[in-house]
Motif scaffolding. Structure first.
Motif, PDB file in Angstrom:
ATOM      1  N   GLN A   1       0.620  -1.421  -0.068  1.00  0.00           N
ATOM      2  CA  GLN A   1       0.201  -0.371  -0.083  1.00  0.00           C
ATOM      3  C   GLN A   1       0.613   1.351  -0.584  1.00  0.00           C
ATOM      4  O   GLN A   1       0.066   2.547  -0.904  1.00  0.00           O
ATOM      5  CB  GLN A   1      -1.048   0.148   1.333  1.00  0.00           C
ATOM      6  CG  GLN A   1      -1.983  -0.836   1.012  1.00  0.00           C
ATOM      7  CD  GLN A   1      -2.488  -1.098   0.552  1.00  0.00           C
ATOM      8  OE1 GLN A   1      -3.246   0.144   0.071  1.00  0.00           O
ATOM      9  NE2 GLN A   1      -3.741  -1.907  -0.765  1.00  0.00           N
ATOM     10  N   ALA A   2       1.781   1.374   0.233  1.00  0.00           N
ATOM     11  CA  ALA A   2       2.861   1.881   0.887  1.00  0.00           C
ATOM     12  C   ALA A   2       4.219   2.347  -0.339  1.00  0.00           C
ATOM     13  O   ALA A   2       4.778   3.205  -0.740  1.00  0.00           O
ATOM     14  CB  ALA A   2       3.711   2.141   2.039  1.00  0.00           C
ATOM     15  N   GLU A   3       4.015   1.401  -1.252  1.00  0.00           N
ATOM     16  CA  GLU A   3       4.900   1.306  -2.233  1.00  0.00           C
ATOM     17  C   GLU A   3       4.581   2.677  -3.490  1.00  0.00           C
ATOM     18  O   GLU A   3       3.269   3.154  -3.800  1.00  0.00           O
ATOM     19  CB  GLU A   3       4.783   0.484  -3.552  1.00  0.00           C
ATOM     20  CG  GLU A   3       6.119  -0.436  -4.302  1.00  0.00           C
ATOM     21  CD  GLU A   3       5.438  -1.013  -5.484  1.00  0.00           C
ATOM     22  OE1 GLU A   3       6.604  -1.661  -5.825  1.00  0.00           O
ATOM     23  OE2 GLU A   3       4.093  -1.897  -5.183  1.00  0.00           O
ATOM     24  N   GLY A   4       6.111   3.277  -4.144  1.00  0.00           N
ATOM     25  CA  GLY A   4       5.533   4.824  -4.633  1.00  0.00           C
ATOM     26  C   GLY A   4       4.895   6.094  -3.821  1.00  0.00           C
ATOM     27  O   GLY A   4       5.048   6.428  -4.621  1.00  0.00           O
ATOM     28  N   THR A   5       5.016   5.749  -2.545  1.00  0.00           N
ATOM     29  CA  THR A   5       4.920   6.859  -1.605  1.00  0.00           C
ATOM     30  C   THR A   5       6.092   8.129  -1.481  1.00  0.00           C
ATOM     31  O   THR A   5       7.060   6.812  -1.386  1.00  0.00           O
ATOM     32  CB  THR A   5       3.296   6.567  -0.920  1.00  0.00           C
ATOM     33  OG1 THR A   5       4.171   6.261   0.355  1.00  0.00           O
ATOM     34  CG2 THR A   5       2.714   5.769  -1.416  1.00  0.00           C
ATOM     35  N   ASN A   6       5.975   8.710  -0.584  1.00  0.00           N
ATOM     36  CA  ASN A   6       6.650   9.034   0.057  1.00  0.00           C
ATOM     37  C   ASN A   6       6.499   8.730   2.020  1.00  0.00           C
ATOM     38  O   ASN A   6       6.717   9.567   2.713  1.00  0.00           O
ATOM     39  CB  ASN A   6       7.259  10.404  -0.134  1.00  0.00           C
ATOM     40  CG  ASN A   6       5.539  11.453   0.506  1.00  0.00           C
ATOM     41  OD1 ASN A   6       4.965  10.493   0.297  1.00  0.00           O
ATOM     42  ND2 ASN A   6       6.214  12.611  -0.373  1.00  0.00           N
ATOM     43  N   ILE A   7       6.180   7.545   1.926  1.00  0.00           N
ATOM     44  CA  ILE A   7       5.643   6.765   3.114  1.00  0.00           C
ATOM     45  C   ILE A   7       6.291   5.591   3.681  1.00  0.00           C
ATOM     46  O   ILE A   7       6.533   5.003   2.811  1.00  0.00           O
ATOM     47  CB  ILE A   7       4.221   6.494   3.088  1.00  0.00           C
ATOM     48  CG1 ILE A   7       3.121   7.772   3.039  1.00  0.00           C
ATOM     49  CG2 ILE A   7       3.367   6.280   4.267  1.00  0.00           C
ATOM     50  CD1 ILE A   7       1.633   7.681   2.721  1.00  0.00           C
ATOM     51  N   GLU A   8       7.509   5.531   4.976  1.00  0.00           N
ATOM     52  CA  GLU A   8       7.974   4.753   5.156  1.00  0.00           C
ATOM     53  C   GLU A   8       6.701   3.742   5.979  1.00  0.00           C
ATOM     54  O   GLU A   8       6.409   4.480   7.440  1.00  0.00           O
ATOM     55  CB  GLU A   8       9.224   5.208   5.768  1.00  0.00           C
ATOM     56  CG  GLU A   8       9.898   6.526   5.154  1.00  0.00           C
ATOM     57  CD  GLU A   8      11.322   6.725   5.665  1.00  0.00           C
ATOM     58  OE1 GLU A   8      11.897   7.373   4.826  1.00  0.00           O
ATOM     59  OE2 GLU A   8      11.349   6.283   6.930  1.00  0.00           O
ATOM     60  N   LEU A   9       7.833   3.096   6.191  1.00  0.00           N
ATOM     61  CA  LEU A   9       7.189   1.802   7.270  1.00  0.00           C
ATOM     62  C   LEU A   9       7.875   1.479   8.272  1.00  0.00           C
ATOM     63  O   LEU A   9       9.292   1.664   8.172  1.00  0.00           O
ATOM     64  CB  LEU A   9       6.021   0.388   6.779  1.00  0.00           C
ATOM     65  CG  LEU A   9       6.070   0.547   6.057  1.00  0.00           C
ATOM     66  CD1 LEU A   9       5.044  -0.498   5.848  1.00  0.00           C
ATOM     67  CD2 LEU A   9       4.774   1.271   6.232  1.00  0.00           C
TER      68      LEU A   9
END
Length: 319
Positions: free
Chosen positions: A132-140
């Motif tokens: 879901q976070a792929e390709g965003t500027n969101i890290e897990l």
């Protein structure tokens, strides 16, 4: 040791023990009056109960010039359906950040998304979140838990990080094993270094002391040298002063990370001097353990908790 310091250490130990007692946690959650009273103290350190409150507070923090970490609080979930619900909430959090355009880091415990059931479930849920976070500027970002879970957490992390570079891991400086754990992370990645909030056996950990401060700084230096992106998560003046003196925050690899509601005045000052700071914003109903840890880490916070409870006023953190 003077009597005041001795009492503070005894309070810290007591609060860490209280935090792990399921019967007390259940009592707080099931007694509306007690829950309401203690929640007044917790609101200094959490954004609120709901996803919307978490997102609104996170966006406010980001617009004021801070980097953002945000956590949906929870751990030790042993029911598969509840794990699914936690994953759904975190996916909604990822989507909410994406829609608002706020870059951020979603932090969580692996025991919240399946580790208590099996490492494979935690891994599959983690990879669903990563998708879901792929390709965003969101890290897990994976938090660290009690020492008994460390091996399992690191195993899941290493497997997931081999497939997704935007997943980070937290290491606890107080565990005696941590230098070896850091050395084993040979591929550069994202690391958060904390002192460690859990009550551990003496043979497994270092008590809060000048020795622990030195160990903490050694780990930060080693992580930077190994090429990791490092979040220096502390509110300790001794450590912060050493970090500033050594110029680590002028290195694009390092940032300071501070918990929401803890010393916002210090965060404001350091940020105003041009240093990168990330604020860790938690939200959710599972705040009991979190509140206990915040007071245990710095016993004078108990005074503030009493003031917040008695005043009955809303808490305003001045970032």
């Amino acid at each position: 040791m003077n009597e005041h310091l001795k009492l503070e250490q005894q309070l810290t130990t007591a609060l860490k023990s209280i935090a792990r007692r399921r019967d007390l946690k259940d009592y707080v959650e099931q007694n509306p009056q007690v829950n309401r009273i203690l929640r007044q103290a917790a609101l200094r350190y959490i954004a609120g109960d709901s996803l919307q409150e978490g997102l609104e507070t996170g966006e406010k923090i980001w617009r004021r010039g801070y980097f953002l970490s945000i956590e949906y609080i929870g751990e030790n979930t042993s029911d598969a359906i509840q794990c699914e619900q936690a994953v759904a909430e975190m996916i909604a959090l990822i989507q909410g950040l994406k829609q608002s355009g706020v870059p951020g880091r979603v932090s969580f415990d692996l025991s919240h998304i399946g580790l208590m059931i099996s490492p494979s479930l935690a891994y599959s849920n983690l990879m669903e979140m990563a998708k879901q976070a792929e390709g965003t500027n969101i890290e897990l970002f994976i938090s660290m838990e009690e020492s008994g879970k460390t091996e399992g957490i690191l195993s899941v992390y290493k497997r997931a990080a081999a497939e997704c570079s935007s997943i980070g891991i937290t290491l606890q400086a107080h565990l005696t094993r941590t230098p070896e754990d850091l050395a084993a992370l040979t591929s550069p990645g994202r690391i958060r270094i904390v002192k460690g909030a859990y009550q551990e056996s003496a043979y497994l950990s270092i008590v809060r002391s000048p020795e622990l401060n030195e160990r903490y700084l050694e780990l930060v230096e080693a992580a930077i040298r190994q090429g990791h992106q490092v979040s220096i998560a502390t509110h300790d003046d001794v450590i912060i002063n050493a970090v500033l003196e050594r110029g680590w925050l002028t290195n694009s690899q390092a940032e300071l990370e501070m918990l929401y509601g803890i010393r916002p005045d210090l965060a404001n000052r350091i940020r105003s001097e041009g240093n990168p700071i990330r604020i860790y914003v938690p939200y959710g109903h599972e705040w009991y353990l979190y509140l206990c840890h915040r007071i245990a880490e710095y016993p004078p916070n108990l005074y503030q908790a009493v003031i917040d409870i008695v005043s009955g006023k809303g808490v305003e953190n001045n970032y």
